[in-house]
Scaffold this motif. Structure first.
Motif, short mmCIF file in Angstrom:
data_model
loop_
_atom_site.label_atom_id
_atom_site.label_comp_id
_atom_site.label_asym_id
_atom_site.label_seq_id
_atom_site.Cartn_x
_atom_site.Cartn_y
_atom_site.Cartn_z
N PHE A 262 0.83 -1.20 0.00
CA PHE A 262 0.00 0.00 0.00
C PHE A 262 0.87 1.25 0.00
O PHE A 262 0.51 2.27 -0.62
N GLY A 263 2.03 1.19 0.69
CA GLY A 263 2.95 2.32 0.66
C GLY A 263 3.41 2.64 -0.74
O GLY A 263 3.54 3.81 -1.12
N ASN A 264 3.63 1.61 -1.56
CA ASN A 264 4.02 1.84 -2.95
C ASN A 264 2.89 2.46 -3.74
O ASN A 264 3.10 3.40 -4.51
N TRP A 265 1.70 1.95 -3.57
CA TRP A 265 0.56 2.47 -4.34
C TRP A 265 0.29 3.94 -4.03
O TRP A 265 -0.15 4.70 -4.88
N ALA A 266 0.57 4.35 -2.77
CA ALA A 266 0.29 5.73 -2.36
C ALA A 266 1.49 6.64 -2.51
O ALA A 266 1.36 7.80 -2.93
N TRP A 267 2.69 6.17 -2.13
CA TRP A 267 3.87 7.03 -2.03
C TRP A 267 5.00 6.65 -2.97
O TRP A 267 5.91 7.45 -3.20
N GLY A 268 5.00 5.45 -3.49
CA GLY A 268 6.14 4.98 -4.26
C GLY A 268 5.97 5.07 -5.76
O GLY A 268 6.72 4.44 -6.51
N GLY A 269 4.97 5.80 -6.22
CA GLY A 269 4.72 5.91 -7.65
C GLY A 269 3.71 4.92 -8.17
O GLY A 269 3.57 4.74 -9.38
N GLY A 270 2.98 4.26 -7.27
CA GLY A 270 2.00 3.25 -7.65
C GLY A 270 0.70 3.82 -8.18
O GLY A 270 0.51 5.03 -8.30
N TRP A 271 -0.24 2.92 -8.43
CA TRP A 271 -1.46 3.27 -9.18
C TRP A 271 -2.39 4.22 -8.44
O TRP A 271 -3.06 5.03 -9.07
N LEU A 272 -2.45 4.15 -7.13
CA LEU A 272 -3.34 5.07 -6.41
C LEU A 272 -2.89 6.52 -6.57
O LEU A 272 -3.71 7.42 -6.76
N SER A 273 -1.59 6.75 -6.47
CA SER A 273 -1.08 8.11 -6.60
C SER A 273 -1.28 8.66 -8.01
O SER A 273 -1.27 9.87 -8.22
N ALA A 274 -1.46 7.76 -8.99
CA ALA A 274 -1.61 8.18 -10.39
C ALA A 274 -3.06 8.37 -10.81
O ALA A 274 -3.33 8.63 -11.99
N LEU A 275 -4.01 8.25 -9.89
CA LEU A 275 -5.42 8.41 -10.25
C LEU A 275 -5.71 9.80 -10.81
O LEU A 275 -6.61 9.97 -11.63
N GLY A 276 -4.96 10.79 -10.37
CA GLY A 276 -5.14 12.14 -10.89
C GLY A 276 -4.58 12.29 -12.29
O GLY A 276 -5.27 12.76 -13.21
N ALA A 277 -3.33 11.90 -12.46
CA ALA A 277 -2.69 12.03 -13.77
C ALA A 277 -3.35 11.14 -14.82
O ALA A 277 -3.48 11.52 -15.99
#
Length: 568
Positions: A262-277
Motif C-alpha cells: 500500500f505504501g508503494n501504491w500511495a507514495w512509491g509511484g504506484g497506481w493510487l497516486s496516479a489516479l489524478g494524472a
C-alpha cells in the motif's frame, strides 16, 4: 585612507553578493544588466551588461587568519568566502564552486531535517510501549513491553531485506533528497484505459548495489520508522493473549509485504497516486503523512489479528456483554500519549522530506495543524465521555489525543487551521463511538482501542483530505504529477474526494483481506493464541520467563473457576 576593517567589510560585502548570485545556479559567463540611472526621455540607451567572471571571484578575500585567531564573538567572520569548497585549488574559486555549494547546502538542509524528524518518529516507539503496557494488566507488562520493543528489530530486518524495495524501489524523482535516482524500477501492468498501474518497486533489496546511496539511506530511515509505527499498532490490539512467536512472524509479514504494497501504491509511484494524472481524479490519492498508509494499514491489520485470536478470557459474559478489564497504570498511559504527540512533530512536518525549497516552508503550517488537531481530539473525546457518562475518562482522553493526531496525518499538509480543528474534534468524538461499536457490536476485543484510534480515525483522515484541502499548498508546483494545490470538495473539487474514497476501499477491501489471509496462515502453522492457563496466569512468565513487576504477587480475580462463565 580606508582602515583595514573598512577594506575587510567591503570585501566581505562583495563576497556575500557573489554567493547570492551563485545561489541562483546561473551558469558562468551569463551577463547581468546593471541598473540604469534615472534619465530624461532623451537619455542614451542603457549600457551593455557587464559579465561576472571567475576572475572577479578571485578578487574576493575573506577574513585573514590573524583576524580569525582573535575570536569571533559576533559570528561575522565565519560563513564567508573562506568556507566555500573549491573543487580545484589550482584554479581557485569559480562560479561553478559557488553554484555547487548552494545546491549541496539545500540538499544538506533537507537531509538533516528528514533525518532529525525520523529520529523523532523512532522515539514514538517509547510512547506506544508506555500506552499499550499501561492499558494492559500488570501480569502482562513484560510481554506487552517486549512486543513493542522487538517489533522494531523484527520489522526493520524484514523491511531492510525486501519491504523498502517493494515500497520505494520505483520512487526516483524526489528532488528534495537529490533525486533518489537509483530507485528507478517500478513493476507496472496496463490498467483501465491503457494506463500504467504501478504495483511494486524492484530496486533497494538489502540496500545494496546502486542503492548504496546517501539519499536512499535518508529515505530508508524515514520510511522504516513509519513502517514500524504501523507494525506496533497491532501489538496493542492483540495484547494479553498473542503468542510471541506468532507476533514475530506476523510483524515481519506486515513489514515485508502488506505495508510496503500500500505504501508503494500511495507514495512509491504506484497506481493510487496516479489516479489524478491517469483519470483526472483530483491529484490522485493524497496522504501527506500516512493516515491511510501507516495508521489505517496498522489498524486494519490489528482488526484482522484480533478477529482471528478472539477476545481475552473473561472479556464477555455468556450473553455477550463486555466486562471492563482496566489497565494497571493510567499515569504511564498519559505520559506515553505526550511522547507520541511530541514524536508526531516529526511524523507530519517531516513528511515534506525537506525544509528548503519546493514549498517546504509550509512545515510551520503542518506543525500547527498537527498540534491543533491533537488538542481538539482530546477535547472532543473528553467532552463526549463527560456528557455520556458524567465523568471525563482519562484513557479515552488519551485516545482522543491520538485520534486527532491520526486523523490530521493525511490532510496536515493540505488544510488550514480551521479545517484541522474540525478534523481533530470530529476524530475525538469518532474514536469514542468506534470503541463502543468494535467492542459491543463487532464483539472484537481490543485492550487499547488501537482499531478505533488508528483504523477508524485513519480512514477519517484519508476522507478529510477530499473534504477540507484548501488548494493553498504548493510543493514544487504540483502533487502526484498534477499541477496546483490539492483541493477538496468544500473548496471546489469533488473529484479529490472520489480519489480518497478509492483509497479507503482499497484499504478495507485489499489490505484487510491480505492481512487476514496471511495471519490465518500463521495461525495454522504456529498458532496465534497462547494456552488458556498461560493467559490466566499472565504472559510474563509463560512467554517471557520473567515478571514485569517481580516484587508484587500478581493475582487474577476468579482464578480457579471458569472466568468465561461469569454471570451478568
Amino acid at each position: 585612507m580606508l582602515t583595514r576593517m573598512t577594506k575587510l567589510r567591503r570585501k566581505f560585502s562583495i563576497g556575500v553578493a557573489a554567493l547570492w548570485i551563485a545561489s541562483l545556479a546561473i551558469p558562468a559567463g551569463l551577463s547581468f544588466a546593471q541598473p540604469a540611472p534615472a534619465a530624461s526621455p532623451a537619455a542614451a540607451p542603457t549600457a551593455a551588461p557587464v559579465p561576472i567572471t571567475d576572475a572577479d571571484l578571485k578578487a574576493i578575500a575573506g577574513p585573514s587568519k590573524d583576524d580569525l585567531a582573535k575570536g569571533d564573538p559576533s559570528g561575522a567572520l565565519i560563513g564567508t568566502v573562506n568556507d566555500i569548497v573549491i573543487a580545484d585549488s589550482a584554479k581557485g574559486l569559480t562560479l561553478a564552486d559557488l553554484a555547487n555549494m548552494a545546491g549541496q547546502n539545500r540538499i544538506a538542509i533537507n537531509f538533516v531535517w528528514t533525518l532529525v524528524t525520523g529520529f523523532l518518529v523512532m522515539f514514538m516507539q517509547a510512547g506506544f510501549a508506555a500506552v499499550e503496557t499501561g492499558l494492559c494488566r500488570a501480569k502482562n507488562a513484560n510481554h506487552t513491553m517486549m512486543m513493542n520493543f522487538m517489533v522494531y528489530g523484527f520489522g526493520m530486518f524484514a523491511y531492510w531485506v525486501m519491504g523498502f524495495a517493494i515500497q520505494q524501489g520505483g520512487c526516483a524523482g524526489v528532488t528534495n533528497l537529490g533525486g533518489l535516482n537509483p530507485l528507478n524500477s517500478e513493476f507496472s501492468i496496463t490498467g483501465i484505459g491503457g494506463k500504467a498501474w504501478g504495483l511494486f518497486g524492484q530496486k533497494g533489496f538489502f540496500l545494496s548495489g546502486s542503492t548504496y546511496d546517501v539519499g536512499v539511506m535518508v529515505m530508508f530511515l524515514f520510511q522504516m520508522v513509519f513502517m514500524d509505527t504501523a507494525a506496533t499498532i497491532v501489538t496493542g490490539a492483540a495484547a494479553e493473549r498473542w503468542k510471541f512467536v506468532a507476533f514475530a512472524i506476523s510483524s515481519m509479514i506486515l513489514a515485508a509485504i502488506v505495508y510496503p504494497l500500500f505504501g508503494n501504491w500511495a507514495w512509491g509511484g504506484g497506481w493510487l497516486s496516479a489516479l489524478g494524472a491517469n483519470y483526472k481524479l483530483g491529484h490522485g490519492y493524497c496522504d501527506f503523512a500516512g493516515s491511510g498508509v501507516v495508521h489505517a494499514v496498522g489498524g486494519l491489520t490489528a482488526l484482522a489479528v484480533s478477529m482471528i485470536i478472539g477476545p481475552r478470557i473473561g472479556k464477555y459474559t455468556r450473553t455477550g456483554k463486555p466486562n471492563p478489564m482496566p489497565g494497571h497504570d493510567i499515569t504511564m498511559v498519559l505520559i506515553g500519549c505526550f511522547i507520541l504527540a511530541f514524536g508526531w512533530f516529526g511524523f507530519n512536518p517531516g513528511s515534506t522530506l525537506g525544509a528548503s525549497g519546493a514549498g517546504n516552508l509550509r512545515i510551520s503550517s503542518v506543525a500547527v495543524n498537527t498540534m491543533i488537531a491533537g488538542a481538539l481530539g482530546s477535547f472532543g473525546s473528553v467532552l463526549y465521555m463527560w456528557i455520556r457518562f458524567g465523568k471525563p475518562d482519562a484513557s479515552m482522553g488519551g485516545n482522543g489525543l491520538l485520534a486527532g493526531l491520526v486523523a490530521i496525518t493525511a490532510p496536515s499538509g493540505f488544510v488550514n487551521t480551521v479545517g484541522a480543528a474540525i478534523i481533530g474534534f470530529a476524530a475525538g468524538m469518532l474514536v469514542c463511538l468506534a470503541v463502543e461499536f468494535v467492542e459491543r457490536v463487532m464483539r472484537v476485543d481490543d485492550p487499547v482501542g488501537a482499531i478505533s484510534v488508528h483504523g477508524a480515525c485513519g480512514l477519517w483522515g484519508v476522507i478529510s483530505v477530499g473534504l477540507f484541502a484548501d488548494g493553498t499548498s504548493n510543493y514544487g508546483g504540483s502533487w502526484n504529477g498534477v499541477n496546483g494545490g490539492v483541493t477538496g470538495l468544500f473548496y471546489g473539487d469533488p473529484s479529490q474526494l472520489v480519489a480518497q474514497l478509492v483509497g479507503c476501499a482499497t484499504l478495507v477491501g485489499i489490505i484487510f483481506t491480505l492481512s487476514y489471509v496471511f495471519n490465518v496462515i500463521v495461525d495454522v502453522i504456529v498458532g496465534q493464541r497462547v494456552a488458556a492457563n498461560s493467559e490466566l496466569e499472565g504472559l510474563d512468565l509463560p512467554e517471557m520467563g520473567a515478571l514485569g513487576y517481580p516484587e508484587f504477587q500478581i493475582v487474577t480475580p476468579g482464578l480457579g473457576r471458569s472466568i468465561e462463565n461469569v454471570a451478568d
